[in-house]
Design a protein around this motif. Structure first.
Motif, PDB file in Angstrom:
ATOM      1  N   SER A 299       0.822  -1.213   0.000  1.00 52.59           N
ATOM      2  CA  SER A 299       0.000   0.000   0.000  1.00 52.59           C
ATOM      3  C   SER A 299       0.859   1.267   0.000  1.00 52.59           C
ATOM      4  O   SER A 299       0.332   2.366  -0.059  1.00 52.59           O
ATOM      5  N   TYR A 300       2.190   1.114   0.035  1.00 46.53           N
ATOM      6  CA  TYR A 300       3.072   2.285   0.090  1.00 46.53           C
ATOM      7  C   TYR A 300       3.289   2.884  -1.297  1.00 46.53           C
ATOM      8  O   TYR A 300       3.226   2.192  -2.308  1.00 46.53           O
ATOM      9  N   SER A 301       3.602   4.174  -1.304  1.00 44.09           N
ATOM     10  CA  SER A 301       4.028   4.809  -2.554  1.00 44.09           C
ATOM     11  C   SER A 301       5.496   4.420  -2.812  1.00 44.09           C
ATOM     12  O   SER A 301       6.143   3.854  -1.931  1.00 44.09           O
ATOM     13  N   HIS A 302       5.978   4.765  -3.987  1.00 43.08           N
ATOM     14  CA  HIS A 302       7.358   4.399  -4.321  1.00 43.08           C
ATOM     15  C   HIS A 302       8.345   4.945  -3.287  1.00 43.08           C
ATOM     16  O   HIS A 302       9.215   4.233  -2.801  1.00 43.08           O
ATOM     17  N   GLY A 303       8.157   6.204  -2.934  1.00 44.50           N
ATOM     18  CA  GLY A 303       9.069   6.831  -1.980  1.00 44.50           C
ATOM     19  C   GLY A 303       9.015   6.160  -0.612  1.00 44.50           C
ATOM     20  O   GLY A 303      10.039   5.984   0.047  1.00 44.50           O
ATOM     21  N   MET A 304       7.810   5.782  -0.187  1.00 41.16           N
ATOM     22  CA  MET A 304       7.671   5.113   1.112  1.00 41.16           C
ATOM     23  C   MET A 304       8.333   3.739   1.089  1.00 41.16           C
ATOM     24  O   MET A 304       8.951   3.309   2.060  1.00 41.16           O
ATOM     25  N   ARG A 305       8.214   3.047  -0.049  1.00 36.82           N
ATOM     26  CA  ARG A 305       8.879   1.744  -0.169  1.00 36.82           C
ATOM     27  C   ARG A 305      10.386   1.928  -0.048  1.00 36.82           C
ATOM     28  O   ARG A 305      11.079   1.163   0.615  1.00 36.82           O
ATOM     29  N   GLN A 306      10.875   2.999  -0.699  1.00 32.32           N
ATOM     30  CA  GLN A 306      12.298   3.304  -0.632  1.00 32.32           C
ATOM     31  C   GLN A 306      12.708   3.540   0.824  1.00 32.32           C
ATOM     32  O   GLN A 306      13.729   3.054   1.288  1.00 32.32           O
ATOM     33  N   LYS A 307      11.857   4.258   1.535  1.00 34.19           N
ATOM     34  CA  LYS A 307      12.182   4.595   2.922  1.00 34.19           C
ATOM     35  C   LYS A 307      12.182   3.348   3.804  1.00 34.19           C
ATOM     36  O   LYS A 307      13.039   3.211   4.681  1.00 34.19           O
ATOM     37  N   ILE A 308      11.250   2.439   3.575  1.00 31.34           N
ATOM     38  CA  ILE A 308      11.191   1.262   4.450  1.00 31.34           C
ATOM     39  C   ILE A 308      12.407   0.365   4.186  1.00 31.34           C
ATOM     40  O   ILE A 308      12.954  -0.236   5.111  1.00 31.34           O
ATOM     41  N   VAL A 309      12.848   0.318   2.925  1.00 30.66           N
ATOM     42  CA  VAL A 309      14.043  -0.472   2.614  1.00 30.66           C
ATOM     43  C   VAL A 309      15.266   0.142   3.310  1.00 30.66           C
ATOM     44  O   VAL A 309      16.093  -0.567   3.892  1.00 30.66           O
ATOM     45  N   ILE A 310      15.345   1.467   3.287  1.00 31.48           N
ATOM     46  CA  ILE A 310      16.463   2.145   3.955  1.00 31.48           C
ATOM     47  C   ILE A 310      16.412   1.881   5.460  1.00 31.48           C
ATOM     48  O   ILE A 310      17.428   1.606   6.105  1.00 31.48           O
ATOM     49  N   MET A 311      15.190   1.898   6.017  1.00 32.35           N
ATOM     50  CA  MET A 311      15.053   1.591   7.449  1.00 32.35           C
ATOM     51  C   MET A 311      15.519   0.171   7.754  1.00 32.35           C
ATOM     52  O   MET A 311      16.145  -0.086   8.782  1.00 32.35           O
ATOM     53  N   GLY A 312      15.193  -0.748   6.835  1.00 30.77           N
ATOM     54  CA  GLY A 312      15.600  -2.137   7.019  1.00 30.77           C
ATOM     55  C   GLY A 312      17.113  -2.294   7.047  1.00 30.77           C
ATOM     56  O   GLY A 312      17.640  -3.219   7.654  1.00 30.77           O
ATOM     57  N   VAL A 313      17.798  -1.376   6.377  1.00 32.56           N
ATOM     58  CA  VAL A 313      19.265  -1.422   6.383  1.00 32.56           C
ATOM     59  C   VAL A 313      19.824  -0.746   7.639  1.00 32.56           C
ATOM     60  O   VAL A 313      20.680  -1.276   8.327  1.00 32.56           O
ATOM     61  N   LEU A 314      19.272   0.411   7.940  1.00 36.80           N
ATOM     62  CA  LEU A 314      19.854   1.179   9.050  1.00 36.80           C
ATOM     63  C   LEU A 314      19.538   0.566  10.409  1.00 36.80           C
ATOM     64  O   LEU A 314      20.210   0.864  11.394  1.00 36.80           O
ATOM     65  N   VAL A 315      18.550  -0.303  10.455  1.00 41.23           N
ATOM     66  CA  VAL A 315      18.185  -0.913  11.733  1.00 41.23           C
ATOM     67  C   VAL A 315      19.324  -1.780  12.258  1.00 41.23           C
ATOM     68  O   VAL A 315      19.442  -2.001  13.451  1.00 41.23           O
ATOM     69  N   HIS A 316      20.215  -2.246  11.359  1.00 42.82           N
ATOM     70  CA  HIS A 316      21.326  -3.045  11.868  1.00 42.82           C
ATOM     71  C   HIS A 316      22.641  -2.266  11.873  1.00 42.82           C
ATOM     72  O   HIS A 316      23.708  -2.838  12.094  1.00 42.82           O
ATOM     73  N   HIS A 317      22.552  -0.960  11.628  1.00 46.02           N
ATOM     74  CA  HIS A 317      23.681  -0.085  11.853  1.00 46.02           C
ATOM     75  C   HIS A 317      24.957  -0.611  11.194  1.00 46.02           C
ATOM     76  O   HIS A 317      25.956  -0.869  11.864  1.00 46.02           O
ATOM     77  N   PRO A 318      24.946  -0.774   9.875  1.00 46.06           N
ATOM     78  CA  PRO A 318      26.095  -1.417   9.218  1.00 46.06           C
ATOM     79  C   PRO A 318      27.331  -0.514   9.202  1.00 46.06           C
ATOM     80  O   PRO A 318      27.203   0.710   9.226  1.00 46.06           O
ATOM     81  N   GLU A 319      28.486  -1.134   9.167  1.00 44.07           N
ATOM     82  CA  GLU A 319      29.736  -0.386   9.071  1.00 44.07           C
ATOM     83  C   GLU A 319      29.837   0.304   7.715  1.00 44.07           C
ATOM     84  O   GLU A 319      30.251   1.435   7.611  1.00 44.07           O
ATOM     85  N   VAL A 320      29.467  -0.441   6.686  1.00 44.10           N
ATOM     86  CA  VAL A 320      29.525   0.092   5.332  1.00 44.10           C
ATOM     87  C   VAL A 320      28.098   0.140   4.788  1.00 44.10           C
ATOM     88  O   VAL A 320      27.332  -0.800   4.942  1.00 44.10           O
ATOM     89  N   TRP A 321      27.776   1.255   4.175  1.00 44.43           N
ATOM     90  CA  TRP A 321      26.422   1.432   3.680  1.00 44.43           C
ATOM     91  C   TRP A 321      26.495   1.546   2.163  1.00 44.43           C
ATOM     92  O   TRP A 321      27.188   2.424   1.622  1.00 44.43           O
ATOM     93  N   ILE A 322      25.838   0.627   1.468  1.00 44.10           N
ATOM     94  CA  ILE A 322      25.904   0.610   0.008  1.00 44.10           C
ATOM     95  C   ILE A 322      24.516   0.890  -0.547  1.00 44.10           C
ATOM     96  O   ILE A 322      23.554   0.189  -0.217  1.00 44.10           O
ATOM     97  N   LEU A 323      24.415   1.915  -1.370  1.00 36.46           N
ATOM     98  CA  LEU A 323      23.096   2.292  -1.896  1.00 36.46           C
ATOM     99  C   LEU A 323      23.136   2.413  -3.412  1.00 36.46           C
ATOM    100  O   LEU A 323      24.040   3.046  -3.963  1.00 36.46           O
ATOM    101  N   ASP A 324      22.160   1.804  -4.076  1.00 41.06           N
ATOM    102  CA  ASP A 324      22.072   1.875  -5.529  1.00 41.06           C
ATOM    103  C   ASP A 324      20.960   2.865  -5.886  1.00 41.06           C
ATOM    104  O   ASP A 324      19.794   2.583  -5.644  1.00 41.06           O
ATOM    105  N   GLU A 325      21.327   3.990  -6.436  1.00 36.07           N
ATOM    106  CA  GLU A 325      20.357   5.040  -6.809  1.00 36.07           C
ATOM    107  C   GLU A 325      19.356   5.314  -5.687  1.00 36.07           C
ATOM    108  O   GLU A 325      18.149   5.173  -5.877  1.00 36.07           O
ATOM    109  N   PRO A 326      19.825   5.728  -4.507  1.00 37.02           N
ATOM    110  CA  PRO A 326      18.927   5.795  -3.359  1.00 37.02           C
ATOM    111  C   PRO A 326      17.947   6.951  -3.388  1.00 37.02           C
ATOM    112  O   PRO A 326      16.929   6.908  -2.708  1.00 37.02           O
ATOM    113  N   LEU A 327      18.215   7.997  -4.171  1.00 38.14           N
ATOM    114  CA  LEU A 327      17.387   9.198  -4.045  1.00 38.14           C
ATOM    115  C   LEU A 327      16.192   9.202  -4.982  1.00 38.14           C
ATOM    116  O   LEU A 327      15.322  10.060  -4.890  1.00 38.14           O
ATOM    117  N   THR A 328      16.150   8.187  -5.876  1.00 40.13           N
ATOM    118  CA  THR A 328      15.053   8.132  -6.830  1.00 40.13           C
ATOM    119  C   THR A 328      13.726   8.008  -6.081  1.00 40.13           C
ATOM    120  O   THR A 328      13.551   7.112  -5.267  1.00 40.13           O
TER     121      THR A 328
END
Lengths: 554, 241
Positions: B133-162
């Protein structure tokens, strides 16, 4: 018309081949296909044998054409029932619809193309159902070339009218119940109703069965118009009579007349379909992929429940489990069949008149056979595990998102466990269902049931692991709708075949070595052998699995 | 820290998507990976994250080689793929806590991170709904949250601002900065040059699988002895060949 062809080609290409074979392993797919064909041979041969017996009987009284009537009517009916599902998924719930909507195309052009796609799927079904009948009839009646020409032509035309009917029905339904916001729930309810209808149909067939098995009785029924099923089918599809007359009179000019009449009627049906489609389709399909949201904060208790810490593989299994139940296409295709199976098995028991006697006989037989009855039950469990395609589509279901699994810091075994658990659980639940039902109907001792359940466990695990193995080697990741992932995919079929093969070998081996064996000795042997096989497979997977997963690049 | 040594990948045996790549992204740095469409950006990212295997060369993340010490290497990074259309049937919170489970994040830490991330991304009201039910931007945000929740040492993003709205885009850039400033690394691909120019400590420009330039923006201007914008330099660099 050009646009229809163009769209059809694109849709077919987009759907891809039935299964994806890796480069240089085309022979693997061919081998598997051959295995399927060989596996189906007994069914086809016995079917042909039954048909030819029926033909002989009817020919004696000069009524052999009734056989064609029966066949065509039944095929039309089956195609109609399957058509409802195809139309729903191909016309409405395939993701490509959203790409076609903004294009400057008339509804009938999109519909025409989608109709052709659905028709092609129906031809595959028809090939199995009608092919043998036409060939048997042709050989038996010593028909000439024209008969076969007509047969091919009719083969192509026959499914059109039932599919048009199914389309009209679904389009009307979708137009006036545009319940897009609750589409998943709708799919669920629709699917359950569909399955209910299938069950009812099965029940109905079973009631006819006593006579179906008896060739002579069936002949009488066909002639006297007593057979409810046949009547229903011919009444629903009166045009199939034209097709029968065309075939029977293929040697005469009249045959050509009937053929033309049949084709014309079909053409009219297609026109009606396009005409109705122009008015109904867009109104039903627009907004069909919307989904509802609440936009409410998740409260303390719910939050704690959802965000609870779990071990990686357990969390993965839970994710798979949720996705299976929440995706209608997965639920209907992967979970329900194995749940429904036990019911299907039991229905014949209701249909048979001398039920009491049979049950006593069966119960006595089970007690008397000792070890062999356990082996047969075990084989049944394997088959039920094979029917459940949760494991055989475990990789495929991830689709284009499969690559994400590879970035997770979990071992292959953890991933495998996560993917395996839902399938094993579902298989086990089905078997439990079957056992409870069996215990209720047949007076079987609880100890026997308990042993059955315990022994089934390693077997069920084995079949599920084999299912995943099949899917790891031939995943079909490039799907555009969830239905495609589980339905237009041969892996579940391979899994059933593997289960059947394993079940068959087990029964034969037990029969050869343990025909006098006691219940306990067979139970211990099955348990040890299958646990051993599980362990062996586990070793192979630990060693080879990571490499296999690595090879999947999408 | 990410190190690539002589990494190559070709498809169908002939087409070289990535050709002998050498690259180092040290700690504390935001590294921008730029290039036209089909230059090899996503292929490179897929090799770094272990999705595809390079034909040759080594890739190390915080010293752990992805092809050898696979699981340890994967624990070092969080990856935001270019398409966020994943796990659509899960609720937002189910997804984020699934990711937390996979990376072994403890209960207390997880709760507070989910809360603060959801607050910053304005997602508190959406966590209970399915991702579908999310918009594209919200989906992007939830994926980013899924990454940041584990506080990674290295953060790799493929076209994150789209697809992100201006506020979320700003928040994300802010987060990337914080991430780098706390001594960890950020590696992201983009073709939005203004973002790269403002945000990145260093950039690499890749075209046809080869790195044409790698360094800071002033270095680039120096290198080409011009004071033109990154856009003109980029166009200049990728035009020929």
């Amino acid at each position: 018309m050009n646009n229809i062809w163009l769209l059809t080609k694109i849709m077919l290409k987009n759907a891809g081949p039935l299964w994806k074979s890796k480069k240089g392993s085309g022979w693997k797919s061919i081998l598997l296909l051959v295995a399927i064909l060989v596996g189906m041979m007994p069914m086809v041969i016995s079917g042909a044998w039954f048909l030819s017996g029926l033909y002989d009987g009817l020919a004696m009284i000069g009524q052999e054409s009734a056989l064609l009537g029966l066949g065509l009517a039944l095929v039309s009916f089956t195609i109609f029932v399957l058509g409802i599902v195809y139309v729903l998924t191909v016309f409405y719930y395939s993701q490509d619809v959203e790409h076609f909507l903004p294009l400057p195309l008339a509804p009938r052009e999109i519909l025409g193309a989608k109709f052709l796609v659905a028709l092609i799927y129906e031809y595959l079904t028809e090939l199995i159902l009608l092919g043998p009948l036409l060939i048997v009839f042709g050989i038996k009646s010593g028909a000439g070339l024209v008969f076969y020409l007509y047969s091919i032509l009719l083969f192509l035309v026959v499914p059109i009218v039932p599919l048009v009917l199914a389309s009209l029905l679904v389009m009307l339904f979708m137009r006036y119940t545009n319940i897009g916001k609750k589409k998943d729930r709708f799919r669920l309810i629709g699917g359950i109703i569909g399955l209910g209808a299938a069950l009812g149909f099965q029940f109905f067939v079973q009631r006819q069965r006593g006579s179906m098995e008896d060739v002579e009785k069936l002949q009488q029924q066909i002639l006297s118009g007593d057979n409810v099923l046949l009547n229903l089918a011919t009444q629903l599809f009166p045009t199939s009579k034209l097709a029968v007359f065309a075939l029977v009179n293929s040697g005469y000019l009249a045959g050509l007349g009937y053929l033309l009449a049949f084709i014309l009627t079909t053409g009219a049906a297609v026109l009606l379909f396009l005409f109705a489609g122009d008015r109904l389709y867009f109104a039903g399909v627009m907004g069909v992929s919307e989904s509802a949201s609440k936009r409410k904060k998740v409260g303390g208790q719910d939050f704690a429940k959802l965000a609870k810490v779990r071990s990686p593989w357990w969390s993965y299994a839970l994710k798979e489990w949720r996705m299976l139940w929440r995706t209608p296409a997965y639920m209907l295709n992967c979970l329900l069949p194995s749940l429904i199976m036990p019911v299907f098995v039991l229905i014949p028991l209701f249909g048979i008149q001398e039920r009491g006697e049979l049950i006593t006989a069966l119960s006595g037989w089970i007690e008397g056979m000792g070890g062999l009855s356990l082996a047969i039950f075990f084989a049944g469990s394997l088959f039920i595990a094979g029917m459940n395609s949760a494991s055989a589509t475990a990789i495929t279901r991830d689709g284009q998102g499969f690559f994400l699994n590879k970035t997770f810091p979990i071992s292959f075994i953890q991933l495998l466990m996560g993917k395996l658990l839902p399938g094993v659980m579902m298989s086990f639940i089905s078997i439990l269902f079957l056992l409870v039902a069996a215990a209720w109907f047949l007076n079987i001792s609880p100890i026997f049931l308990l042993i059955c359940l315990l022994v089934a466990l390693p077997g069920v695990v084995l079949i599920n692991v084999l299912g995943i193995l099949i899917d790891i080697h031939m995943p079909k990741l490039a799907w555009t709708s969830e239905q495609e992932a589980v339905k237009q995919n041969l892996n579940p079929l391979f899994a059933i075949l593997v289960a059947l093969l394993t079940a068959g070998i087990t029964v034969v081996l037990v029969f050869l070595t343990q025909s006098q064996g006691s219940l306990l000795s067979v139970a211990v042997m099955l348990f040890i052998v299958f646990s051993g096989l599980d362990f062996l497979l586990y070793r192979v997977l630990v060693k080879k699995g990571p490499g296999w997963i690595e090879k999947i690049e999408n | 820290m990410i190190e690539l040594n002589g990494v190559s990948k070709s498809y169908n045996g002939t087409y070289k998507a990535v050709d002998h790549l050498d690259l180092t992204v040290p700690k504390g740095e935001i590294f921008g990976f730029l290039g036209p469409n089909g230059a090899g950006k996503t292929t490179t990212i897929k090799m770094i994250t272990g999705i595809i295997k390079p034909d040759a060369g080594q890739i190390r993340i915080n010293g752990k080689e992805i092809g050898v010490d696979t699981i340890e290497a994967k624990k070092q990074f969080g990856y935001v793929p270019d398409s966020p259309d994943l796990f659509l049937r899960l609720k937002g919170l189910e997804y984020v806590s699934f990711m937390a489970d996979i990376y072994g994040v403890e209960q207390e830490v997880r709760n507070s991170r989910i809360h603060s991330l959801a607050k910053r991304f304005d997602m508190l009201d959406a966590l209970g709904d399915t991702i579908q039910s999310y918009s594209h931007g919200m989906r992007q945000k939830i994926v980013i949250m899924g990454v940041l929740v584990h506080h990674p040492e290295v953060w790799i993003l493929d076209e994150p601002l789209t697809g992100l709205d201006p506020k979320s885009s700003y928040t994300l850039k802010e987060m990337m900065r914080e991430h780098a400033d706390s001594g960890r690394s950020v590696f992201f691909s983009t073709h939005v040059l203004e973002v790269a120019e403002k945000l990145c400590d260093r950039v690499a420009i890749i075209n046809k699988g080869k790195i044409l330039f790698c360094g800071t923006f002033p270095q680039m201007q120096e290198h080409f002895q011009s004071h033109e914008s990154l856009e003109s330099l980029f166009l200049e660099l990728t035009k020929h060949e």
